[in-house]
Every structure is written in structure tokens, then in C-alpha cells.
Design an enzyme around this catalytic site. Structure first.
Site, PDB file in Angstrom:
ATOM      1  N   GLY A 180      25.764  53.381  22.253  1.00 43.14           N
ATOM      2  CA  GLY A 180      24.742  52.713  21.470  1.00 43.14           C
ATOM      3  C   GLY A 180      24.019  51.701  22.336  1.00 43.14           C
ATOM      4  CD  GLN A 219      22.994  46.182  24.007  1.00 45.44           C
ATOM      5  OE1 GLN A 219      22.862  47.035  23.125  1.00 45.44           O
ATOM      6  NE2 GLN A 219      24.047  46.122  24.816  1.00 45.44           N
ATOM      7  CB  CYS A 225      29.178  44.976  24.682  1.00 45.38           C
ATOM      8  SG  CYS A 225      27.437  44.589  24.442  1.00 45.38           S
ATOM      9  CG  LEU A 226      26.209  49.781  27.497  1.00 42.64           C
ATOM     10  CD1 LEU A 226      24.980  50.638  27.217  1.00 42.64           C
ATOM     11  CD2 LEU A 226      27.045  50.368  28.634  1.00 42.64           C
ATOM     12  CG  HIS A 285      28.634  46.928  19.154  1.00 44.45           C
ATOM     13  ND1 HIS A 285      29.727  46.386  19.771  1.00 44.45           N
ATOM     14  CD2 HIS A 285      27.618  46.873  20.056  1.00 44.45           C
ATOM     15  CE1 HIS A 285      29.390  46.009  21.002  1.00 44.45           C
ATOM     16  NE2 HIS A 285      28.105  46.298  21.190  1.00 44.45           N
ATOM     17  CD  GLU A 286      24.543  49.138  19.883  1.00 47.28           C
ATOM     18  OE1 GLU A 286      23.711  48.304  20.303  1.00 47.28           O
ATOM     19  OE2 GLU A 286      25.524  49.488  20.556  1.00 47.28           O
ATOM     20  CG  HIS A 309      23.594  43.983  20.511  1.00 46.76           C
ATOM     21  ND1 HIS A 309      23.835  42.995  21.445  1.00 46.76           N
ATOM     22  CD2 HIS A 309      24.480  44.971  20.775  1.00 46.76           C
ATOM     23  CE1 HIS A 309      24.819  43.371  22.231  1.00 46.76           C
ATOM     24  NE2 HIS A 309      25.235  44.572  21.854  1.00 46.76           N
TER      25      HIS A 309
END
Length: 153
Positions: free
Chosen positions: A46, A51, A94-95, A136-137, A140
Site C-alpha cells: 500500500g 508518502q 511502513c515504506l 494503515h493507508e 497516512h
């Protein structure tokens, strides 16, 4: 389209509440394509627009591509309509927070409403890994990171 540079913990854009999407033109379509390209290139499941430095309410997921066929879904202006009263706890990465993993509690399912990149309103129930990824997304888009409510493992 293009792989965009990721933003990492400490970057202010990750702490902003993202603005709603109001225009679905070529520039926005390019952003969505770039989110998918960047997510796949970074080996993620995701990726949210903040991000890559764009404070707008859009994210993409594909929770199954590592095990088989790609199943990409793009979400614009998403909102949780309902969620399970029961939580699941599990590890999340997480990226934007590389090389760290956190145990986070998430609902076992969520009912989500969103608009597709082509402007069509949709809704669906997501379970398990997809529910985790969607939550999660969505965090963000609200300036929330897994460091805020997870325990590092």
C-alpha cells in the site's frame, strides 16, 4: 508512469491531514499511476499520496501481488463507514519507516466508502490483511503513523 521518491519519518507532509481530492484530471491520474509504480518498486502492499509528498486524500493497495496476480485498488477520499467491534493485532511495516516493525491493533473488518480515480463512488467491506492495509493507508491521510499507536517489535 514513474517511480517517485518516498518521504520518510520526520518529513512534515506525513503529519498533515491531507486535503480532499476535487479534480480528477490528467495530473491526478498520473499521481495514481505513479503511486502504483512506486508501491510495486518499493515492494509494498500500500502507498498513500503523502508518502510521495502530495498531501491529498488518495491511496493505493495491492495486498495479493506478492503471492500471485496483481489486484490493484485505488481509493480517493475514503472514509470508514463501520468497523468490526473486534480487533486483530499483528506486525506492520511502513515504506516511510524503513527497517522497523510495529505490532498494531486493527479491526478485523472495515466498511469503506471511496471514490474511484474515474470519479465513481464505491463501497465495500475489507477483511483481514486488506482491512489492515486500508486502515494503515487511511491513517497516512490523517497524519498518523504506526509509531503513534503501535509497539515496536
Amino acid at each position: 508512469m514513474a517511480v517517485r521518491p518516498l518521504r520518510f519519518e520526520g518529513d512534515q507532509v506525513l503529519r498533515e491531514v491531507a486535503s480532499p481530492v476535487t479534480h480528477f484530471g490528467d495530473e491526478f491520474q498520473t499521481l495514481i499511476a505513479d503511486l502504483f509504480d512506486t508501491m510495486y518498486d518499493a515492494q509494498g502492499r500500500g502507498l498513500a499520496a503523502p508518502q510521495v509528498g502530495v498531501s491529498t486524500r488518495a491511496f493505493v493497495i495491492d495486498t495479493r501481488w506478492k503471492e500471485g496476480e496483481r489486484e490493484p485498488i485505488a481509493f480517493v477520499n475514503p472514509e470508514i463507514l463501520d468497523q468490526a467491534p473486534f480487533l486483530q493485532q499483528g506486525p506492520e511495516a511502513c515504506l516511510s519507516i524503513p527497517e522497523r516493525t510495529f505490532n498494531v491493533q486493527r479491526p478485523v473488518w472495515v466498511d469503506l466508502a471511496w471514490t474511484s480515480p474515474s470519479g465513481i463512488r464505491q463501497n465495500a467491506r475489507f477483511h483481514g490483511v486488506q482491512a489492515v492495509c486500508v486502515c494503515h493507508e487511511l491513517d497516512h491521510l490523517n497524519g498518523v503513523l504506526i509509531t503513534d499507536h503501535g509497539t515496536e517489535v
